[in-house]
Design an enzyme around this catalytic site. Structure first.
Site, PDB file in Angstrom:
ATOM      1  N   GLU A   5      -5.364   3.138  -0.079  1.00  0.00           N
ATOM      2  CA  GLU A   5      -4.664   2.648   1.109  1.00  0.00           C
ATOM      3  C   GLU A   5      -4.498   3.733   2.165  1.00  0.00           C
ATOM      4  O   GLU A   5      -4.224   3.435   3.329  1.00  0.00           O
ATOM      5  CB  GLU A   5      -3.302   2.086   0.711  1.00  0.00           C
ATOM      6  CG  GLU A   5      -2.322   3.110   0.215  1.00  0.00           C
ATOM      7  CD  GLU A   5      -1.015   2.469  -0.217  1.00  0.00           C
ATOM      8  OE1 GLU A   5       0.015   2.854   0.339  1.00  0.00           O
ATOM      9  OE2 GLU A   5      -1.027   1.595  -1.089  1.00  0.00           O
TER      10      GLU A   5
ATOM     11  N   ASP B 209       8.292  -0.484  -4.799  1.00  0.00           N
ATOM     12  CA  ASP B 209       7.697   0.429  -3.821  1.00  0.00           C
ATOM     13  C   ASP B 209       8.750   1.264  -3.087  1.00  0.00           C
ATOM     14  O   ASP B 209       9.915   0.877  -2.981  1.00  0.00           O
ATOM     15  CB  ASP B 209       6.899  -0.400  -2.805  1.00  0.00           C
ATOM     16  CG  ASP B 209       5.745   0.363  -2.194  1.00  0.00           C
ATOM     17  OD1 ASP B 209       5.693   1.595  -2.345  1.00  0.00           O
ATOM     18  OD2 ASP B 209       4.891  -0.278  -1.559  1.00  0.00           O
TER      19      ASP B 209
END
Length: 869
Positions: free
Chosen positions: A424, A369
């Site tokens: 998200e 990430d």
């Protein structure tokens, strides 16, 4: 749970076209060259030494002539060029993918290579390819040079409708509907979609990796020209990525595999270990849950009940319990994927330490990430981490990433990439249809779909259920909780049947402005997904993608009532029929189709489950095992269902050895115990600290493809040398550590999540040279071996916090609390002196003070022991 077949190696056929040899330099240079494939043409012109490239489709100009060329520190190869020669060939490739729109691929591209010469004899090859679904070009130099920019551009009618992505390096902005000329001055990210008459053009790049820099499109308001701008001011390279335009109607664009077709072939020969599938993910619906072992077990149980492939444990997991979670999951037929910040793996040393460790636990993949860069340096990191994960048979999901550039063809263990404003970010449903015509065209997209109870709940439940059909992703990480899905059993029933990889993909209906309907085939079943944005309407789906004969079509649609479960109805239809479904505001529907056979009432297939098994091992609990010592282990295995090809044995850690053969059985009836006994020796090369000795049973069973892995571990403690003198704790090895944010820092504050990013330890303006920087909740354990008498430290919150925090410090010896500071807030360091006589294990703990962990940067300054010499 279905396993993918072993994928064949890429087969490439290259044929030189007649007359395709390089023309002699003395030949009269033509002014225009064309390369075509099935109605798609690229025209290169060289006027007054300036090269330009245009694209036509069916005789219609889609992209007007626009500049090509590049600039290096040694030459300007965008102007003043002369023709040297040309080569032509046809490139035919057949290859297989582990993810994407279809497994088996075949591409046919006509190629033109123009050799050009600039001032001072500098050379440039412009390589242009035409395919049925678009055009691409790249530049090649005779040798690596420092490239300072490209002249590359695309020219569109100013009035052409456009769907653009304002650029940032993680590609998570909302797309903007505008026109080519009406877009503002600025930078736009790939892929960018334009409509020119009856044609669409999707602009992107392919085969971009660490050999070059990433790029984006720069635009001046009022202009129809979009120029390629590099992420780096200068890049050293010999060859550029493909500047790519996917061109045609919406079906051609949506179904295109051109980005993969242009990419470097696979570097992984054996792909049998690569496994796409459905993944349960807890972070969005239950944000603290990745730090909660028991909650992750609940997600594992849910995945096992529903035959989902894996559970993703996101930010917050602990090395203290992940190995046990992996064992728990694999015994139930579920794999574990772990989240990492990319900076945890930004050095070769970290990649060679962390990745083998988690693989030794049995972890099957990683989510990486926050890369958030298109620079050459970051692309070189992608190359390095992909090579290392491939060696270790770890699959990968990139989050906070660049877009796919065909990288999943080169590295087929890439299961998905984010580069989208996904669930998200709580996107509005209006932003969903466009993704099917832009971002998801170029590769698997980790949108994390199907938010039923979480998020803003603006899309209907059926819209959400349709998303994992409309949006392709090799790993589909589902956004909601087990409780949300189980409260919608018909929705869950449909999700349980969904594959995540496909044999065929068809565009059915829709438009970027308001809806998308896609059909995808897996084996002999078709799955249909339809999503709309805006008012209630009737959505239609022509069923022409179905084969001949009669088909059972089970439609999943919205029921009346807020967030009600979907309802299912069955119809018999043929390819000549059209499916019409009334959908609510921001609605949609899904369907599954199979052959209408006598007596068949559903297209569902029975879910697979592994047998329930037990594996008991001795000794249980922690065992002290100094280097050179040996001990005996035993194991007993049984299961509630007959199994075959059982193998039961310990797996020796590095530096250890096992005496005794593996126990094997061709068949084991239900309930029958199988036992084994082995002698284990701890070698001189063993690691210090806690070491797990896994005892592993693997077997096959009816109704389950592949082997089931059941594991328990004997936990041994290999004592490190006991401390002597008056050492600082920050200079000792940690037996165990956990931290609420990033790693525990030695002689620095914790600061941000990256290792080594701390500041000087500072409490109330006083700077300390030695100590530990932690973040609540935290635990650090060091081995004393009963040789120390006292521990001293100063305790406090580091000055780097921007808002007041509160923490409590606790010191424990062999599990007994020796000191508790109570709640501390910002202020001078609080002294602590503790008698640790006879203590074997010393644990330093920090809790959040009861008001959450925000800003709880807790320092142990001048933390020191007094020990026997």
């Amino acid at each position: 749970m279905l396993s993918l077949p072993r994928f064949a190696a890429c087969v490439t056929t290259v044929a030189l076209a007649a007359g395709g040899l390089a023309a002699p330099a003395t030949a009269a240079p033509p002014g225009t060259w064309t390369v075509s494939q099935r109605g798609m043409s690229a025209q290169v012109s060289l006027v007054d030494g300036t090269p330009r490239l245009a694209v036509t489709h069916g005789g219609r100009t889609v992209l007007a002539a626009a500049p090509v060329g590049l600039r290096t520190t040694g030459a300007d190869l965008s102007t003043g060029l002369a023709y040297v020669g040309q080569q032509r060939r046809t490139v035919v490739e057949r290859y297989d993918m582990t993810t994407g729109k279809r497994h088996h691929r075949e591409s046919r591209l006509a190629e033109l290579r123009l050799s050009l010469r600039g001032a001072g004899g500098a050379r440039l090859d412009l390589v242009v390819r035409a395919a049925a679904d678009g055009v691409a070009y790249r530049y090649e130099l005779p040798a690596a040079a420092t490239i300072t920019g490209e002249a590359s551009a695309f020219s569109l009618p100013a009035a052409a409708p456009a769907w653009l992505l304002p650029y940032n390096a993680w590609y998570e902005q909302n797309r903007v509907a505008t026109t080519a000329g009406g877009a503002g001055t600025g930078e736009f990210g790939y892929p960018s979609l334009f409509q020119v008459g009856d044609d669409f053009a999707l602009l992107t790049e392919s085969d971009a990796d660490g050999r070059y820099s990433g790029s984006r499109l720069s635009h001046a308001a009022g202009s129809g020209e979009y120029r390629v701008t590099l992420a780096d001011a200068a890049v050293t390279a010999r060859r550029t990525p493909w500047r790519t335009a996917i061109v045609g109607d919406l079906a051609t664009v949506t179904e295109s595999t051109l980005v993969d077709d242009l990419a470097t072939p696979s570097k992984v020969r054996d792909t049998s270990w690569i496994q796409p599938g459905k993944v349960a993910w807890s972070w969005l619906s239950d944000h603290p849950s990745p730090a909660n072992f028991e909650r992750q077990k609940q997600f594992v149980d849910f995945a096992a009940r529903n035959n989902w492939y894996a559970v993703l444990v996101d930010e917050g997991w602990s090395a203290e319990w992940v190995p046990e979670l992996v064992r728990y999951a694999r015994a139930r037929g579920v794999e574990i994927i772990l989240w990492f910040h990319w900076s945890d793996l930004d050095t070769a040393e970290e990649r060679d330490t962390v990745l083998p460790l988690v693989r030794s636990w049995g972890v099957r993949g990683v989510k990486l990430d926050f890369m958030e860069s298109d620079t050459q340096a970051r692309y070189q990191w992608y190359d390095a981490v992909l090579a290392r994960t491939a060696e270790l048979h770890l699959m990968v999901n990139f989050h906070g990433s660049t877009i796919p550039h065909g990288l999943a063809r080169t590295w087929p263990h890439i299961m998905s990439m984010e580069a989208v404003r996904g669930a998200e970010n709580y996107p509005l449903p209006a932003g969903n249809p466009i993704q099917a015509f832009t971002r998801n065209v170029v590769g698997s997209m980790d949108y994390t779909p199907v938010s039923i109870d979480t998020g803003i709940q603006r899309a209907s439940v059926a819209h959400e259920v349709a998303l994992p059909v409309v949006f392709e992703s090799g790993w589909t990480h589902f956004a909601d909780s087990p409780e949300a899905y189980e409260s919608h059993p018909e929705a869950l029933r449909y999700l349980d049947q969904l594959p995540t990889t496909w044999d065929e993909t068809r565009f059915v209906a829709g438009h970027p402005s308001g809806g998308a309907v896609l059909a995808r085939r897996s084996g002999d079943r078709w799955f249909l997904g339809a999503i709309s944005a805006g008012p209630a309407r009737t959505m239609t789906a022509p069923l022409s993608f179905l084969g001949a004969g009669r088909w059972l079509v089970e439609v999943v649609r919205d029921a009346p009532g807020p967030r009600a479960d979907v309802v299912r109805s069955a119809l018999v239809r043929t390819a000549r029929d059209t499916l019409s479904v009334d959908v609510p505001v921001n609605g949609g529907f899904a369907a599954i189709a199979c052959r209408a056979l006598p007596g068949r009432t559903t297209c569902d297939r029975e879910l697979q489950h592994v047998p329930t098994s037990t594996l008991g091992v001795t000794p249980m609990g922690e065992t002290d095992t100094p280097k050179g010592s040996s001990f005996e282990v035993t194991a007993t295995f049984r299961t509630d269902r007959a199994v075959r090809d059982l193998r039961l044995a310990p797996r020796a850690p590095a530096g250890w050895s096992v005496t005794g053969a593996a126990v094997t059985r061709r068949t084991v009836p239900a309930g029958v115990a199988v036992s084994g006994r082995w002698t284990v020796q701890v070698g001189a090369g063993s690691a210090d600290g806690y070491v797990d000795l896994p005892i592993v049973a693997t077997f096959g069973t009816a109704g389950w493809s592949g082997r089931v892995h059941v594991e328990q571990a004997v936990t041994a403690f290999v004592p490190p040398p006991a401390p002597t003198g008056e050492p600082y704790v920050s200079d000792l090895p940690f037996v165990a550590e956990t931290n609420g944010w990033g790693p525990v820092e030695r002689d620095r504050s914790v600061n941000e999540s990256g290792g080594g990013d701390g500041n000087p330890l500072t409490i109330a303006g006083v700077v300390y040279e030695k100590g530990l920087g932690t973040h609540a909740p935290a635990n650090v354990t060091v081995y004393l071996g009963g040789r120390c008498t006292s521990f001293t430290a100063g305790l406090g919150l580091d000055d780097e916090i921007t808002q007041p925090g509160s923490v409590a410090f606790r010191i424990s010896g062999d599990g007994k609390v020796l000191f508790d500071s109570g709640v501390l807030r910002p202020g001078p360091a609080v002294p602590a002196t503790v008698d640790v006589s006879g203590v074997r294990m010393l644990t330093l703990s920090v809790t959040d003070g009861g008001d959450n962990k925000n800003f709880d940067h807790a320092d142990w300054v001048d933390a020191r022991l007094s020990c026997q010499s």
